[in-house]
Scaffold this active site. Structure first.
Site, PDB file in Angstrom:
ATOM      1  CE  LYS A 159     -25.844   5.100  29.713  1.00 36.18           C
ATOM      2  NZ  LYS A 159     -24.729   5.847  29.124  1.00 36.18           N
ATOM      3  CB  CYS A 170      13.679   6.959  46.677  1.00 38.94           C
ATOM      4  SG  CYS A 170      15.019   6.307  47.676  1.00 38.94           S
ATOM      5  CE1 TYR A 189     -24.901   8.261  15.944  1.00 43.71           C
ATOM      6  CE2 TYR A 189     -22.965   6.933  16.422  1.00 43.71           C
ATOM      7  CZ  TYR A 189     -23.734   8.058  16.649  1.00 43.71           C
ATOM      8  OH  TYR A 189     -23.334   8.968  17.574  1.00 43.71           O
ATOM      9  CB  CYS A 225      12.586   7.274  50.520  1.00 39.64           C
ATOM     10  SG  CYS A 225      12.158   5.576  50.109  1.00 39.64           S
ATOM     11  CG  ASP A 249     -18.362   4.561  25.901  1.00 34.61           C
ATOM     12  OD1 ASP A 249     -18.681   5.759  25.870  1.00 34.61           O
ATOM     13  OD2 ASP A 249     -17.979   3.987  26.934  1.00 34.61           O
ATOM     14  CE1 TYR A 296      -3.676   2.571   0.717  1.00 31.54           C
ATOM     15  CE2 TYR A 296      -1.970   3.552   2.104  1.00 31.54           C
ATOM     16  CZ  TYR A 296      -3.181   3.651   1.446  1.00 31.54           C
ATOM     17  OH  TYR A 296      -3.886   4.821   1.490  1.00 31.54           O
ATOM     18  CE  LYS A 332     -25.910   5.973  24.455  1.00 33.16           C
ATOM     19  NZ  LYS A 332     -24.624   6.560  24.751  1.00 33.16           N
ATOM     20  CB  CYS A 365      15.646   3.897  52.260  1.00 30.69           C
ATOM     21  SG  CYS A 365      15.769   5.175  51.002  1.00 30.69           S
ATOM     22  CB  CYS A 404      15.908   2.614  48.142  1.00 31.35           C
ATOM     23  SG  CYS A 404      14.233   2.541  48.779  1.00 31.35           S
ATOM     24  CD  GLU A 437     -27.768   2.054  14.985  1.00 29.64           C
ATOM     25  OE1 GLU A 437     -28.405   1.610  14.012  1.00 29.64           O
ATOM     26  OE2 GLU A 437     -27.410   3.237  15.089  1.00 29.64           O
TER      27      GLU A 437
HETATM   28  S1  IVH Z   1     -28.445   8.008  17.343  1.00 28.34           S
HETATM   29  C1  IVH Z   1     -30.886  12.037  17.144  1.00 28.34           C
HETATM   30  N1  IVH Z   1     -26.988   5.861  17.378  1.00 28.34           N
HETATM   31  O1  IVH Z   1     -25.065   8.318  22.054  1.00 28.34           O
HETATM   32  C2  IVH Z   1     -30.241  10.819  17.667  1.00 28.34           C
HETATM   33  N2  IVH Z   1     -26.379   7.620  18.853  1.00 28.34           N
HETATM   34  O2  IVH Z   1     -27.051  10.190  24.092  1.00 28.34           O
HETATM   35  C3  IVH Z   1     -28.901  10.567  17.116  1.00 28.34           C
HETATM   36  N3  IVH Z   1     -24.338   7.158  20.156  1.00 28.34           N
HETATM   37  O3  IVH Z   1     -25.078  11.717  21.303  1.00 28.34           O
HETATM   38  C4  IVH Z   1     -28.126   9.608  17.895  1.00 28.34           C
HETATM   39  N4  IVH Z   1     -23.957   5.165  19.321  1.00 28.34           N
HETATM   40  O4  IVH Z   1     -23.131  10.336  20.452  1.00 28.34           O
HETATM   41  C5  IVH Z   1     -27.172   7.077  17.909  1.00 28.34           C
HETATM   42  N5  IVH Z   1     -25.757   3.895  17.237  1.00 28.34           N
HETATM   43  C6  IVH Z   1     -25.939   5.103  17.760  1.00 28.34           C
HETATM   44  C7  IVH Z   1     -25.073   5.638  18.737  1.00 28.34           C
HETATM   45  C8  IVH Z   1     -25.332   6.900  19.263  1.00 28.34           C
HETATM   46  C9  IVH Z   1     -23.528   6.097  20.161  1.00 28.34           C
HETATM   47  C10 IVH Z   1     -24.154   8.343  21.012  1.00 28.34           C
HETATM   48  C11 IVH Z   1     -24.339   9.652  20.326  1.00 28.34           C
HETATM   49  C12 IVH Z   1     -25.414  10.380  21.100  1.00 28.34           C
HETATM   50  C13 IVH Z   1     -25.446   9.624  22.378  1.00 28.34           C
HETATM   51  C14 IVH Z   1     -26.860   9.552  22.922  1.00 28.34           C
END
Ligand code: IVH
Length: 698
Positions: free
Chosen positions: A343, A455, A246, A437, A137, A56, A135, A440, A460, A133
């Site tokens: 959550k 130290c 997303y 320390c 992080d 690449y 969420k 010692c 020591c 889907e």
């Molecule tokens: S949809 C209008 N989809 O979670 C709604 N949010 O408090 C648009 N997040 O601020 C959000 N994964 O930063 C959506 N698959 C997902 C997500 C996602 C993470 C975050 C996003 C949002 C917060 C929700």
């Protein structure tokens, strides 16, 4: 995105460009760009590269050379245009086309049942179709494409106004610089997503911070968010960020023709569209269900497998799939009514900081360790936590008696997120750093450019003991059944004075100690003996040279024939090695310039420890030469590290993930996603432990 024919055609072109060394000219520059985009997509979006990094790079350099000579031919979406413009001064503030709302949270099945009931009532439907889907992080971003070109990238900010970070978003290789939205009759589009640092990259990043004496970050989310706002764009590129896109929040249609593809009418259709246009949308992770019951099962299953994912997620997002219905449901002032976050169990907890102990490490660094009221986080009880150094205590505003928030992300060491100053009652006490320390009593010293008090008495007791503990530890010489407690005990009793002393233990005396039966003595003896032939990189790591972690130790080992060769290597030569910077080189150089250290190493050799780089001799001509392996699932016949060592000993290589670069996937019990992924790549041979055993013994 690329169908079978296109894939074949692009791969054939790639081979032609590599093999026949075709140069880049005005007539073929677009073909070369297409080839590079295709491989970026295979690597960063699909995670299934077809060519090596080296190949690449060589193609990329061709394009770069041509564009340097013909700057008038550069296009804004050329693969070279990810390379940022050096340092950014400040990020301008920009308004989002549509406010970035957050989601309502739910924590259990009842919450989801309630939400579903509301959706059904408002839509007058008996059953609603949901798409589900992960969420992700990370840090949320918004991307705007206009006339098929990435035009703006921004952070979430306060939801209405964010920082414009276009140059930095261009560093994320899974974000396409251009995408054919015009095929759908879309002229302008705003897409939302999440920027992540995957667990592997996060670990590597944190290890580096630790090696440099900088407190590690609590979680990959902070690492991603911080990385997006770095002013040095090249550094952003080095952090290997990833992005999942997303949500389409805004669209303006342009000219549409008879040939235009239909704009999707569902959320899942949007996710598919993004995927086909080259984005890493959660197309593979998303599932569609009719009714909430199946959704509840799916989110629970996903939570159970959470730790097997390569990136962190903190829950699932459930969305009403029909876009028209989404419109109808609308929003409250804070959240859309058509989506909800489910959550997962928190990996954060609050507790009380009840004391601080000061521990002296093997380099003399004095580390404050906070004692906590024991608390459960992410499945383990935490009762003490490193608070790194004096500056960290000030930064986090920590006082004895404070209520604090701690986090344990996956298998990351727990960290303090913050203290709650607003909850103080007035009897909290300042944490006072000692001037001497604690072991010692030698006076402590803090070098001007460092955050650490040290130290400086190398004799020591704490340092000597810690050096030995490090030497025998799992990642260094891996002497099982030695352990921290035994090192301390033998030291206190005068049986063990320094690192070479590990190989001259008076076993007769030890056998008289309580709890040291014949069996445990023989075990210890065998393990000590076996450690003498550990590969060189383990010894180097075991020496505990400052800034030399496991990765650097491997690099160093690969560059010499014998450990003592380092005596003759200048700092300049050391700096030419991968990942060895000025600071690391200087530390290695001064370690080997110290006669006492060289003396100690020579003693080890006399006592039978192998200091030669045996690996070079062994790896050539092994029966696995040139083959790549990966192990997955629970292994019954081998310990994973032993199996991996066997591969390397026979000339093979271990790779970190499933891709077309992998030749053999060795499958143990309960193999999961890696196996599923490997099944989709024809060239990978999936074998059992027994078959692997035959291969290495043949
Ligand atoms: S949809 C209008 N989809 O979670 C709604 N949010 O408090 C648009 N997040 O601020 C959000 N994964 O930063 C959506 N698959 C997902 C997500 C996602 C993470 C975050 C996003 C949002 C917060 C929700």
């Amino acid at each position: 995105m690329y169908n079978r024919e296109q894939t074949k055609e692009l791969q054939e072109l790639t081979e032609k460009y590599i093999k026949s060394n075709i140069t880049c000219e005005t007539s073929n520059v677009n073909t070369l760009r297409d080839i590079l985009r295709f491989h970026e997509y295979r690597y960063y979006v699909q995670n299934e590269p077809l060519i090596s990094d080296f190949e690449y790079d060589s193609l990329y350099k061709k394009l770069e050379k041509f564009e340097t000579e013909h700057p008038e031919n550069i296009t804004p979406d050329s693969p070279t245009q990810r390379v940022g413009a050096g340092l950014v001064k400040d990020f301008p503030k920009v308004q989002h086309l549509v406010p970035m709302l957050s989601l309502e949270n739910s924590y259990n099945a009842d919450d989801l049942l309630d939400w579903d009931r509301k959706c059904r009532e408002l839509s007058s439907l008996d059953v609603v179709e949901y798409s589900v889907e992960p969420k992700f992080d990370g840090a949320s971003i918004s991307l705007i494409y206009e006339n098929d070109l990435l035009n703006r990238g921004a952070t979430r900010g306060d939801g209405v106004v964010g920082d414009e970070i276009t140059v930095n978003t261009k560093q994320i290789k899974s974000v396409p610089l251009s995408a054919k939205f015009s095929e759908y009759g879309i002229q302008q589009i705003e897409i939302r997503g999440e920027v992540l640092m995957n667990k592997n990259n996060f670990k590597r990043y944190n290890d580096k911070l630790i090696e440099e004496g900088i407190p590690p970050l609590a979680n990959p989310r902070n690492a991603a968010a911080g990385s997006l706002r770095i002013k040095d764009t090249a550094e952003v590129g080095r952090r290997n960020l990833e992005a999942f896109l997303y949500h389409v929040s805004y669209m303006v249609s342009g000219e549409s023709s008879m040939l235009s593809k239909k704009q999707p009418a569902t959320h899942s259709g949007m996710i598919d569209m993004l995927w086909h246009l080259g984005f890493r949308s959660p197309q593979r992770e998303m599932k569609i269900f009719k009714g909430i019951d199946a959704v509840i099962n799916y989110v629970n299953d996903f939570e159970a497998g959470r730790d097997n994912l390569p990136y962190e997620i903190d829950g699932m997002v459930i969305k009403v799939n029909d876009l028209q219905l989404q419109d109808k449901l609308g929003m409250t002032s804070h959240h859309p009514r058509w989506a909800i976050a489910f959550k997962f169990k928190a990996r954060q907890a609050t507790t009380k900081l009840i004391g601080v102990e000061f521990q002296v490490g093997r380099t003399g660094a004095v580390t404050p360790v906070a004692k906590l009221e024991p608390v459960q986080v992410g499945g383990v009880t935490v009762s003490s936590i490193s608070i790194h150094n004096e500056d960290y205590i000030t930064e986090k505003d920590l006082m004895l008696g404070d209520t604090i928030l701690i986090e344990r992300a996956g298998d990351v060491i727990p960290q303090i997120v913050k203290s709650f100053a607003e909850l103080r009652k007035g009897d909290e006490q300042k944490i006072i750093f000692p001037k001497h320390c604690p072991v010692c009593s030698h006076v402590l010293y803090r070098p001007a450019e460092e955050a650490v008090w040290r130290c400086t008495n190398i004799n020591c007791q704490a340092q000597v003991v810690e050096r030995i503990i490090h030497f025998v530890s799992k990642d260094a010489m891996d002497i099982r059944s030695f352990g921290d407690a035994n090192v301390r005990k033998f030291y206190e009793l005068g049986f063990l004075k320094d690192v070479p002393g590990v190989y001259t233990l008076p076993f007769d005396e030890l056998s008289k100690l309580d709890g040291f039966g014949e069996k445990s003595i023989t075990n210890l003896q065998t393990n000590i003996e076996a450690s003498k032939t550990q590969p060189l990189h383990r010894i180097i790591y075991g020496l505990g040279i400052r800034y030399v972690g496991e990765t650097t130790a491997k690099t160093l080992a690969n560059n010499v024939e014998h450990l003592l060769d380092f005596i003759n290597l200048s700092e300049e030569v050391l700096q030419q090695m991968e990942d060895v910077g000025v600071k690391v080189a200087s530390s290695i150089h001064s370690f080997f310039a110290d006669a006492a250290n060289v003396e100690m190493i020579k003693k080890l050799e006399v006592l039978g420890v192998h200091l030669k780089n045996e690996k070079k001799a062994l790896t050539t001509g092994g029966n696995l030469t040139g083959q790549t392996f990966l192990f997955t699932g629970t292994m019954l016949k081998f310990k994973r590290s032993d199996a991996e060592a066997l591969v390397e000993k026979n000339g093979g290589k271990i790779v970190s993930g499933v891709s077309s670069k992998l030749n053999y996937l060795v499958v143990g019990e309960d193999a999961g996603s890696k196996l599923e992924k490997a099944k989709k790549i024809n060239s990978i041979k999936i074998i059992s432990e027994e078959e692997f055993e035959k291969m290495v013994s043949s």
